[in-house]
Design a protein around this motif. Structure first.
Motif, PDB file in Angstrom:
ATOM      1  N   PRO A 133      49.347  24.765  36.729  1.00  0.00           N
ATOM      2  CA  PRO A 133      50.270  25.744  37.334  1.00  0.00           C
ATOM      3  C   PRO A 133      49.762  27.173  37.191  1.00  0.00           C
ATOM      4  O   PRO A 133      49.911  27.979  38.107  1.00  0.00           O
ATOM      5  N   VAL A 134      49.108  27.478  36.063  1.00  0.00           N
ATOM      6  CA  VAL A 134      48.570  28.825  35.858  1.00  0.00           C
ATOM      7  C   VAL A 134      47.488  29.121  36.889  1.00  0.00           C
ATOM      8  O   VAL A 134      47.463  30.178  37.529  1.00  0.00           O
ATOM      9  N   LYS A 135      46.601  28.132  37.076  1.00  0.00           N
ATOM     10  CA  LYS A 135      45.518  28.316  38.054  1.00  0.00           C
ATOM     11  C   LYS A 135      46.078  28.517  39.455  1.00  0.00           C
ATOM     12  O   LYS A 135      45.619  29.361  40.219  1.00  0.00           O
ATOM     13  N   PHE A 136      47.097  27.719  39.758  1.00  0.00           N
ATOM     14  CA  PHE A 136      47.693  27.816  41.096  1.00  0.00           C
ATOM     15  C   PHE A 136      48.338  29.191  41.279  1.00  0.00           C
ATOM     16  O   PHE A 136      48.197  29.812  42.340  1.00  0.00           O
ATOM     17  N   ALA A 137      49.010  29.665  40.230  1.00  0.00           N
ATOM     18  CA  ALA A 137      49.643  30.980  40.310  1.00  0.00           C
ATOM     19  C   ALA A 137      48.587  32.068  40.455  1.00  0.00           C
ATOM     20  O   ALA A 137      48.770  33.039  41.186  1.00  0.00           O
ATOM     21  N   GLY A 176      44.641  37.179  37.014  1.00  0.00           N
ATOM     22  CA  GLY A 176      43.449  36.339  37.064  1.00  0.00           C
ATOM     23  C   GLY A 176      42.834  36.175  35.699  1.00  0.00           C
ATOM     24  O   GLY A 176      43.066  36.978  34.782  1.00  0.00           O
ATOM     25  N   TRP A 177      42.018  35.104  35.561  1.00  0.00           N
ATOM     26  CA  TRP A 177      41.429  34.826  34.249  1.00  0.00           C
ATOM     27  C   TRP A 177      40.402  35.887  33.873  1.00  0.00           C
ATOM     28  O   TRP A 177      39.749  36.471  34.743  1.00  0.00           O
ATOM     29  N   VAL A 178      40.292  36.135  32.593  1.00  0.00           N
ATOM     30  CA  VAL A 178      39.285  37.062  32.066  1.00  0.00           C
ATOM     31  C   VAL A 178      38.606  36.367  30.904  1.00  0.00           C
ATOM     32  O   VAL A 178      39.266  35.826  30.027  1.00  0.00           O
ATOM     33  N   THR A 179      37.288  36.308  30.938  1.00  0.00           N
ATOM     34  CA  THR A 179      36.560  35.646  29.859  1.00  0.00           C
ATOM     35  C   THR A 179      35.659  36.661  29.167  1.00  0.00           C
ATOM     36  O   THR A 179      34.895  37.367  29.823  1.00  0.00           O
ATOM     37  N   GLU A 180      35.772  36.720  27.879  1.00  0.00           N
ATOM     38  CA  GLU A 180      34.870  37.590  27.118  1.00  0.00           C
ATOM     39  C   GLU A 180      33.888  36.710  26.371  1.00  0.00           C
ATOM     40  O   GLU A 180      34.273  35.870  25.569  1.00  0.00           O
ATOM     41  N   LYS A 181      32.599  36.867  26.704  1.00  0.00           N
ATOM     42  CA  LYS A 181      31.615  36.015  26.065  1.00  0.00           C
ATOM     43  C   LYS A 181      31.244  36.576  24.704  1.00  0.00           C
ATOM     44  O   LYS A 181      31.598  37.708  24.365  1.00  0.00           O
ATOM     45  N   GLU A 182      30.457  35.782  23.948  1.00  0.00           N
ATOM     46  CA  GLU A 182      30.110  36.196  22.598  1.00  0.00           C
ATOM     47  C   GLU A 182      29.236  37.440  22.601  1.00  0.00           C
ATOM     48  O   GLU A 182      29.298  38.258  21.703  1.00  0.00           O
ATOM     49  N   ASP A 183      28.406  37.592  23.658  1.00  0.00           N
ATOM     50  CA  ASP A 183      27.535  38.761  23.685  1.00  0.00           C
ATOM     51  C   ASP A 183      28.253  39.993  24.236  1.00  0.00           C
ATOM     52  O   ASP A 183      27.637  41.026  24.491  1.00  0.00           O
TER      53      ASP A 183
END
Lengths: 348, 488
Positions: A64-68, A76-83
């Motif tokens: 449901p989150v993705k659909f929303a 929208g999604w936010v990804t913070e990588k290790e670097d």
């Protein structure tokens, strides 16, 4: 009437939402995502690599989150990588921090990015729809008048020789799906086996400049299958009208047969076929996909095949939204048009 | 062995065929044109009171057309009889006619028996009063018998359908088999495909796939549509609203998109088709349970043993249908066990199952709408009111009063729908979805043949023509049935 249209539009929106959610669910099943990751990344990815690839791109959020997010009602999604690099659904790494949007979805006018064509979904769909629109226009130009003509000629004298011959023609045409007629047309008119070579077996060149030689066979192939059905419906409606009381009155008054058909019968007989023609348009989509694949015409149907074959989620969603809207709009138009054409029907 | 021509020793007949065909076509066109021109014909009253009408020019054309039609038919029959007698000496057509002898015999017996007893056979017998219906029935039964003799008994096929023969790749129809041994059939009657397999054998082997799956899928779609459509139409209200919304939802889905989403190996791996099969295939069990119970519930002595036997059998069939290799759903993460292998008497591979399920799924909403409409219409009739007054239960009224009275339109739609299902199956094959790529069914064969269409069209044309004749036969059959059922 206004309330009726409003209610229908509301129902339409609900249907479209349900259907896109089903498409979303089917395309976001894990095996499909795995395939997507492997085609985007490389085919020898380990299961962990697949999982982290998907997680980085927000594919593993709850459905449901993705659909929303896709709709644009959730951030929208936010990804913070290790670097320390930050990527998100609505921005790339290079976008300055204060220009990054939180929401980007269909409501914001962002249809997403196609993983197959490496392009914006909205521009792909727009160009391909234009090409298919050209095809559909010529299909309708060929199909509708010939179907109505056959139907009216067959229906004006039920049981006559002309009726029987034309009814046979329309039965044969409804029994010939596009992939059968297309194969036969290409083999007879475009292959070296029969030596006729009147037309081209591929419509790729018709995308830039369509002419009779490269465009007639695909148009004919699509029209033929729908034509028989519309012609039969027209015939049925015409025969019904021809037995009506007012036609008998006109005959007894001494109106000539030609005038009866053209002035008295035709207008009433064409109400039912209007609905049939509108409802036939969604079915043409089937034919469009088949014919565009067969004749290698890179339109909307071809995009559908490509998107589905490669599980290109956002493109597939846009394609399904467009086709669902076409289906529902034609239904709505046929209902409204029916009321306007037939004053005996009133919607309470 | 030399290359076969199409008609071989019977070639002299070709010229006669061309002439009769030309006359027939010209006659039909002339008839249609004459139909547009009104004409007065003279009528004369004879002395004995009888009247004679002058048929004029159009009567003459009509006669010419009917004689030309008979002549064409006669020549075609001559080709076939000559073929049966001479075999491949009468060319490719002769060779095929000889191979199809069991089909001809079965067809002749069916027609002879049916026409002999047609007055006792109800609607089926009446079919033999209409030419259109007979032609349609003949075409359909031709493929049913051809599928049975070719696909099950392997009588018609001349070569193995999967083995490749070296040197026969894309060879034209009538090419002699290279390196043929004594017992082999000496020719590839309809040529070889791009994998050097015999097109003719694959055609008749694949006929069985088509002839079995399409009607069965239609039967299931009808079961689902009837079981849901009758209460929706009879009760109306909220049940009707919800079911109609769901049906419209599925109908608004573009069929081809649904197929592309549903019939993929990835979706099969998730087990969704198996779950759909569990739901959709359960409807026949429910249908027969309610059907028998509503009829016999007042006589428990009959009802209980009857239900135990029928439901036991149906439930077993249901379980073996959805079970595959001892499991209903089997993927990496979990397994849902079914019945053991020893009891599993219907072997349906998962590729076939997913095709089957998606075709049933696409067809049932339309059937639902038809049945619902018919139920809405019929529930206002007097005999329904009479049954309600008698105190019959709602399911009895639906299944034993409404359904039998809706049979006419349903039978006609059933025939049309088999044709439509055949087209859908072909569409799936055309896109290479579902059935494995070496499957001999016609859609897959067309898909394989279309890549070389402009150079070697024979491998794609043959299944295309077969599919056309089968669907045409079903449409004509439906037309004949409609005509005959409207007559009384």
């Amino acid at each position: 009437m206004g309330l009726f249209i409003l209610r229908r539009l509301g129902l339409m929106l609900l249907t479209a939402l349900c259907l896109t959610f089903i498409v979303f669910w089917l395309t976001n099943l894990y095996p499909n995502l795995e395939k997507l990751a492997k085609t985007q990344g490389n085919f020898r990815m380990s299961d962990e690599a697949v999982a982290s690839f998907l997680d980085d791109r927000g594919y593993l959020d709850p459905l449901p989150v993705k659909f929303a997010q896709w709709l644009g009602v959730a951030p929208g999604w936010v990804t913070e990588k290790e670097d320390g690099t930050v990527t998100g659904r609505c921005f790339t790494e290079g976008t300055p921090v204060d220009e990054r949007d939180r929401f980007c979805g269909v409501i914001q006018g962002d249809w997403g990015y196609s993983t197959v064509f490496k392009d914006d979904v909205s521009s792909i769909v727009a160009t391909r729809l234009g090409l298919t629109g050209k095809l559909m226009f010529w299909v309708l130009v060929l199909m509708v008048p010939s179907a109505l003509l056959i139907g009216v000629l067959a229906g004006m004298r039920e049981g006559s020789k002309i009726d029987r011959s034309l009814s046979t023609v329309s039965i044969v045409s409804t029994a010939t799906p596009e992939y059968v007629s297309g194969v036969i047309f290409i083999a007879v008119f475009a292959s070296s086996a029969f030596g006729l070579k009147w037309f081209k077996g591929s419509a790729t060149s018709a995308m830039e400049s369509a002419n009779f030689e490269n465009f007639f066979l695909p148009v004919l192939t699509i029209s033929l299958y729908g034509m028989g059905y519309i012609a039969r419906m027209t015939r049925a409606s015409m025969t019904e009208v021809m037995t009506a009381q007012y036609i008998r009155t006109a005959r007894l008054k001494g109106v000539s047969f030609g005038n009866i058909v053209l002035k008295h019968a035709l207008r009433n007989a064409l109400i039912a076929p209007f609905t049939v023609i509108m409802l036939q348009i969604p079915w043409l989509l089937n034919g469009v996909v088949i014919v565009e694949t067969l004749f290698n015409y890179k339109g909307f149907g071809w995009v559908l095949v490509q998107a589905a074959g490669n599980n290109d989620i956002e493109l597939l969603l846009a394609v399904s939204v467009v086709s669902v809207i076409v289906v529902l709009l034609t239904q709505l138009i046929s209902d409204i048009g029916y009321v306007f054409l037939n004053p005996r029907i009133r919607i309470s | 062995m030399e290359q076969l021509t199409w008609t071989g020793a019977l070639s002299p007949l070709n010229f006669a065929l061309y002439i009769t065909l030309a006359i027939l076509l010209a006659g039909i066109i002339a008839q249609m044109l004459l139909g547009l021109v009104p004409q007065g014909s003279t009528r004369a009253v004879s002395a004995d009171g009888t009247m004679a009408a002058d048929q004029g020019f159009s009567g003459l054309v009509g006669k010419v057309v009917s004689y030309a039609f008979l002549a064409t038919l006669g020549i075609v029959v001559l080709y076939l009889l000559g073929g049966v007698a001479m075999g491949t000496d009468a060319g490719i057509i002769g060779g095929m006619a000889r191979q199809l002898v069991p089909v001809w015999i079965a067809l002749a017996v069916t027609f002879a028996v049916s026409i002999m007893f047609k007055r006792k056979l109800g609607l089926y017998g009446k079919l033999f009063d209409s030419t259109v219906g007979m032609i349609g029935f003949g075409l359909v039964m031709f493929w049913v018998f051809a599928g049975f003799f070719g696909g099950v008994l392997e009588m018609i096929v001349t070569h193995d359908t999967l083995s490749q023969t070296s040197g026969m790749k894309n060879k034209l129809p009538g090419t002699p088999l290279r390196g043929a041994e004594e017992g082999d059939f000496q020719w590839f009657l309809l040529g070889g495909d791009n994998l050097a397999r015999d097109v003719f054998s694959r055609l008749f082997d694949g006929a069985w796939v088509v002839v079995v799956i399409a009607p069965l899928a239609t039967v299931f779609a009808f079961m689902v549509g009837i079981t849901l459509g009758l209460p929706a139409g009879y009760y109306g209200g909220r049940l009707d609203t919800i079911l109609s919304f769901l049906a419209n939802l599925i109908l608004a889905f573009p069929v081809i998109l649904l197929f592309f989403l549903l019939v993929t190996p990835e979706i099969v791996a998730t087990g969704i088709p198996s779950y759909m099969a569990m739901i959709l295939f359960f409807f026949p069990v429910v249908f027969f349970c309610v059907l028998l119970n509503s009829r016999f519930y007042t006589q428990p002595a009959i009802r209980t043993p009857l239900l135990i036997v029928v439901l036991g059998g149906l439930f077993w069939a249901y379980l073996s249908l959805i079970t595959n290799n001892g499991a209903i759903v089997s993927n990496d993460s979990y397994t849902l066990p079914g019945i053991p292998q020893a009891l599993d008497w219907i072997a349906m591979p998962s590729e076939t199952l997913v095709v089957f399920v998606s075709v049933v799924f696409v067809n049932s909403p339309t059937v639902f709408r038809i049945v619902r409409g018919l139920a809405l219409d019929i529930k206002t009739r007097d005999y329904v009111a009479a049954a309600q007054t008698r105190g019959e239960g709602p399911w009895y009224i639906m299944l034993w009063e409404i359904l039998p009275n809706a049979r006419g339109p349903l039978i006609v739609d059933f025939c049309l729908r088999i044709g439509y299902t055949t087209i859908l199956l072909g569409t799936l094959g055309f896109f290479g979805l579902g059935l494995e790529s070496e499957s001999p069914d016609w859609g897959t064969t067309i898909n394989a043949g279309r890549r070389l269409l402009s150079i070697y069209p024979h491998a794609a044309i043959a299944p295309a023509v077969c599919l056309l004749t089968l669907v045409l036969g079903l449409n004509l059959l439906a037309d004949g049935l409609r005509e005959e059922s409207l007559r009384d």
